[in-house]
Design a protein around this motif. Sequence first.
Motif, PDB file in Angstrom:
ATOM      1  N   LEU A 281     -36.122  -3.243   6.526  1.00  0.00           N
ATOM      2  CA  LEU A 281     -37.095  -2.982   7.587  1.00  0.00           C
ATOM      3  C   LEU A 281     -37.329  -1.482   7.725  1.00  0.00           C
ATOM      4  O   LEU A 281     -38.478  -1.024   7.725  1.00  0.00           O
ATOM      5  N   ALA A 282     -36.260  -0.705   7.816  1.00  0.00           N
ATOM      6  CA  ALA A 282     -36.408   0.746   7.943  1.00  0.00           C
ATOM      7  C   ALA A 282     -37.119   1.323   6.721  1.00  0.00           C
ATOM      8  O   ALA A 282     -37.992   2.192   6.856  1.00  0.00           O
TER       9      ALA A 282
ATOM     10  N   THR B 252     -40.207  11.763  12.055  1.00  0.00           N
ATOM     11  CA  THR B 252     -40.782  12.894  12.787  1.00  0.00           C
ATOM     12  C   THR B 252     -39.937  14.139  12.579  1.00  0.00           C
ATOM     13  O   THR B 252     -40.464  15.225  12.325  1.00  0.00           O
ATOM     14  N   THR B 253     -38.615  13.988  12.646  1.00  0.00           N
ATOM     15  CA  THR B 253     -37.716  15.116  12.430  1.00  0.00           C
ATOM     16  C   THR B 253     -37.884  15.685  11.028  1.00  0.00           C
ATOM     17  O   THR B 253     -37.958  16.902  10.849  1.00  0.00           O
ATOM     18  N   CYS B 254     -37.984  14.812  10.039  1.00  0.00           N
ATOM     19  CA  CYS B 254     -38.193  15.268   8.656  1.00  0.00           C
ATOM     20  C   CYS B 254     -39.508  16.030   8.530  1.00  0.00           C
ATOM     21  O   CYS B 254     -39.572  17.057   7.859  1.00  0.00           O
TER      22      CYS B 254
ATOM     23  N   LYS C 176     -35.861   4.370  15.884  1.00  0.00           N
ATOM     24  CA  LYS C 176     -34.950   5.288  15.197  1.00  0.00           C
ATOM     25  C   LYS C 176     -35.578   5.810  13.905  1.00  0.00           C
ATOM     26  O   LYS C 176     -35.516   7.005  13.606  1.00  0.00           O
ATOM     27  N   THR C 177     -36.205   4.929  13.152  1.00  0.00           N
ATOM     28  CA  THR C 177     -36.828   5.321  11.886  1.00  0.00           C
ATOM     29  C   THR C 177     -37.973   6.290  12.130  1.00  0.00           C
ATOM     30  O   THR C 177     -38.090   7.312  11.432  1.00  0.00           O
TER      31      THR C 177
ATOM     32  N   ASN D  49     -36.461  -7.285  19.628  1.00  0.00           N
ATOM     33  CA  ASN D  49     -35.792  -6.192  20.334  1.00  0.00           C
ATOM     34  C   ASN D  49     -35.009  -5.324  19.351  1.00  0.00           C
ATOM     35  O   ASN D  49     -35.100  -4.083  19.382  1.00  0.00           O
ATOM     36  N   HIS D  50     -34.274  -5.957  18.472  1.00  0.00           N
ATOM     37  CA  HIS D  50     -33.497  -5.225  17.471  1.00  0.00           C
ATOM     38  C   HIS D  50     -34.434  -4.456  16.517  1.00  0.00           C
ATOM     39  O   HIS D  50     -34.177  -3.304  16.183  1.00  0.00           O
ATOM     40  N   ALA D  51     -35.503  -5.093  16.110  1.00  0.00           N
ATOM     41  CA  ALA D  51     -36.459  -4.449  15.211  1.00  0.00           C
ATOM     42  C   ALA D  51     -37.123  -3.244  15.881  1.00  0.00           C
ATOM     43  O   ALA D  51     -37.357  -2.219  15.228  1.00  0.00           O
TER      44      ALA D  51
END
Length: 143
Positions: free
Chosen positions: A81-82, A129-131, A123-124, A115-117
């Motif tokens: 998924l990520a 965005t950080t990258c 997070k992904t 919810n988990h997805a």
Amino acid sequence: MAQSAGRSDRYSLGMEVRRSVLGDAHVDRASSAANDFDAPFQELITETAWGTLWARPNLTRRERSIVTIALLAALGQDEELAMHIRATVNTGATRDDIREALLHVAIYAGVPASNHAFKIAKKTYEEMTTCEEIKATGTGEGA
């Protein structure tokens, strides 16, 4: 990666599509990590998933990306998924598209799966965005 003799045209097409969607860096990592044990699996997914399914003309890569993400979320396949969320930069699926897909997951596959997805997607996207921020500012490389 261990190679079999005489790869098919479907394999070549699959590798082209796979690189286009997942990016060269990901495919290179997967290929270089393969050994005699799992090389046949790498060939199978390249030929069938990428060279047959993803290469079909009936859906766009954006549409295939959305469907794939919804299925992976419903099945609880976190790493895949990520990976496919990261691939949306190449497929054109937007964050809005992915949110809508995950809302569908809530109704058709269950709220806990959705919810988990959503947690994985958030997070992904934060990591992505950080990258991008690091690339834009030039920090992180040799700093």
